[in-house]
Scaffold this motif. Structure first.
Motif, short mmCIF file in Angstrom:
data_model
loop_
_atom_site.label_atom_id
_atom_site.label_comp_id
_atom_site.label_asym_id
_atom_site.label_seq_id
_atom_site.Cartn_x
_atom_site.Cartn_y
_atom_site.Cartn_z
N ARG A 162 0.85 -1.34 -0.03
CA ARG A 162 -0.03 0.06 0.01
C ARG A 162 0.74 1.28 -0.04
O ARG A 162 2.27 1.26 0.12
N HIS A 163 0.22 2.31 -0.33
CA HIS A 163 0.93 3.62 -0.12
C HIS A 163 1.36 3.89 1.27
O HIS A 163 0.70 3.50 2.17
N PHE A 164 2.17 4.87 1.61
CA PHE A 164 2.62 5.34 3.14
C PHE A 164 2.40 6.81 2.80
O PHE A 164 3.23 7.80 2.24
N ILE A 165 1.18 7.47 3.45
CA ILE A 165 0.75 8.55 3.52
C ILE A 165 0.44 9.28 4.84
O ILE A 165 -0.38 8.63 5.55
N GLY A 166 0.85 10.19 5.17
CA GLY A 166 0.89 10.93 6.37
C GLY A 166 1.14 10.06 7.72
O GLY A 166 0.33 9.93 8.78
#
Length: 486
Positions: A15-19
């Motif tokens: 998955r993306h890594f955001i915030g």
């Protein structure tokens, strides 16, 4: 989609890594290993929504990170380096499966360099400065102010090393980052997000988003809140990024392709020159700095070619996980087809293959040397980005320099000669960002790195990196006018 996949026994979040948290996307793309064509797993495929979220997270985290004292930023970057060093075996195994580069090279050189990238820029930050100077009694003080959220777009040929070459100075400078790795090799960027979090990097300071350039890249590079864009990759992609950034006048650093020469003079140590030439097959020729155009003085060309053929023919091509392997696969079937297209068109136009000139099983392309090529031919003028070299001859120093400079590129050049005065004369005339004399690929992070002509815009490394990732400010103070004298 599964939250994690297992690659070489290592769990990797897809998955993306955001915030500071993992974010899924409704769509995915398959990550395929070039070693055997097996799908490693589905990867979150981001678009404008994920780009917006990542930039928002970077924008929100920026004020606090920019205000963090230099010593504390440096401490955290050293902690990231510690985390990389603890996981060198895991990072090496994952990246080898992901992009096909040699496992032994990852273990011994590439991943240690990843850790060094963080340590170097952390330490450089603590010494960054300029002596104050006087102007008619007034004091000038130069400072480097963090610029803001940065978008970093990185290539597939050395994924983590080239990503951290950008991430480390951007973070050291006090900026926040949105990193978009190449879709053909995204896995170690995800592991870096885990390592950075464990090292204490605050949420939102480093964000990692995955996907295709046309779907997420444009949304990142055109965003008005982005204050710096750094890109390593192809010229066509760079022109699109520059056009996208133009509306906001977002500063760019572009490290692009090359068609670098290796000049071999008759007075050179011929064994050394051959070693340098064969070294250009490193990483299956998927190196932007590679000296793919070998230019040899006529009087030694026959002997050079004989020795080259003997040495290059001994290279072992195969599974990059094996210790004895010298050349692994090309990154993707599309890249393999591109390489073979260049070679077959050159052969059809009259070129001769001294070695190679053909595919092997799977995604492997035989190391190739082509002769009887015209200076204005496609194979001499355009970047192939595979294990394909050309050999031309020259009569004298003047012709050598003319041929060396006769492309649209200017990233690097390599020179083999036993004459120091000749080396000085020739290097002064070569159009290149880096010139190596009787050596190759010796790089120090203190040195400026970048290309001339279509090989790039700007320089990074040492203070040059901070010059790019910061807004430089000069504060001029009058010698009087103070109400207090404390």
């Amino acid at each position: 989609m599964p939250e994690k996949i297992i690659v070489a026994g290592v769990p990797v979040d897809t998955r993306h890594f955001i915030g500071g948290r993992r974010v899924a996307s409704p769509d995915t793309f398959d990550d395929v290993s070039p070693i055997d064509g097996q799908v490693l797993g589905p990867i979150a495929r981001g678009g404008p929504a994920e780009a917006e979220a990542a930039i928002a997270a970077a924008r929100e985290a920026f004020p606090a990170w920019a205000a963090t004292p230099r010593a504390e930023r440096a401490r955290i970057l050293h902690a990231v380096a510690d985390g990389v060093e603890k996981r060198i075996e895991e990072l090496s195994a994952v990246e080898t499966h992901d992009n096909g580069a040699l496992l032994r090279s990852h273990r011994r050189g590439v991943m240690p360099r990843v850790a060094h990238n963080f340590r170097f820029f952390a330490d450089w930050l603590l010494t960054l400065g300029h002596d104050d100077f006087e102007t008619r009694g007034h004091t000038n003080h130069v400072s480097w102010d963090p610029a803001g959220p940065c978008v970093l777009i990185t290539p597939w040929n050395a994924p983590l090393m080239l990503a951290t070459w950008k991430v480390a100075p951007a973070l050291a400078a006090g900026n926040t980052v949105v990193l978009k790795p190449a879709e053909w090799s995204p896995l170690t960027a995800s592991l870096l997000a885990d390592i950075a979090t464990e090292a204490g990097l605050p949420a939102g300071v480093l964000n990692v988003v995955q996907g295709y350039g046309a779907e997420i890249g444009d949304a990142l590079t055109s965003h008005p809140d982005v204050r710096r864009i750094s890109f390593t990759g192809s010229v066509p992609t760079a022109t699109r990024i520059a056009a996208s950034a133009a509306a906001n006048l977002t500063p760019l650093s572009l490290e692009l392709g090359g068609k670098s020469p290796l000049l071999v003079f008759a007075d050179a140590d011929l064994d050394l020159a051959v070693d340098l030439a064969v070294e250009q097959y490193d990483n299956a020729g998927q190196v932007c700095l590679a000296a793919t155009r070998i230019l040899v003085e006529e009087s030694v060309a026959e002997e050079f070619t004989r020795r080259f053929e003997e040495k290059a023919s001994a290279l072992v091509q195969g599974d990059p996980r094996e210790e004895a392997t010298d050349l692994g696969p090309t990154i993707h079937t599309r890249q393999l087809e591109k390489i073979d297209g260049f070679v077959q068109r050159a052969l059809a136009a009259g070129a001769r293959a001294v070695i190679g000139g053909h595919r092997r099983d799977g995604q492997y392309y035989a190391p190739t040397l082509l002769t009887d090529v015209a200076q204005d031919s496609e194979i001499v003028q355009e970047e192939v980005f595979g294990p394909v070299l050309t050999l031309q001859t020259f009569a004298d120093e003047e012709e050598a320099v003319r041929l060396a400079n006769d492309t649209r590129f200017g990233l690097a050049a390599t020179l083999a000669t036993g004459d120091r005065e000749r080396a000085d004369r020739v290097t002064a005339r070569l159009i290149a960002g880096t010139v190596w004399v009787n050596c190759f690929f010796v790089r120090d992070l203190q040195a400026p790195f970048g290309g001339s002509r279509l090989s790039g815009v700007g320089r990074e490394g040492g203070t040059w990196s901070f010059d790019f990732y910061c807004d430089l400010k000069n504060t001029v103070t009058a010698p009087n006018g103070w109400n207090n004298h404390g």
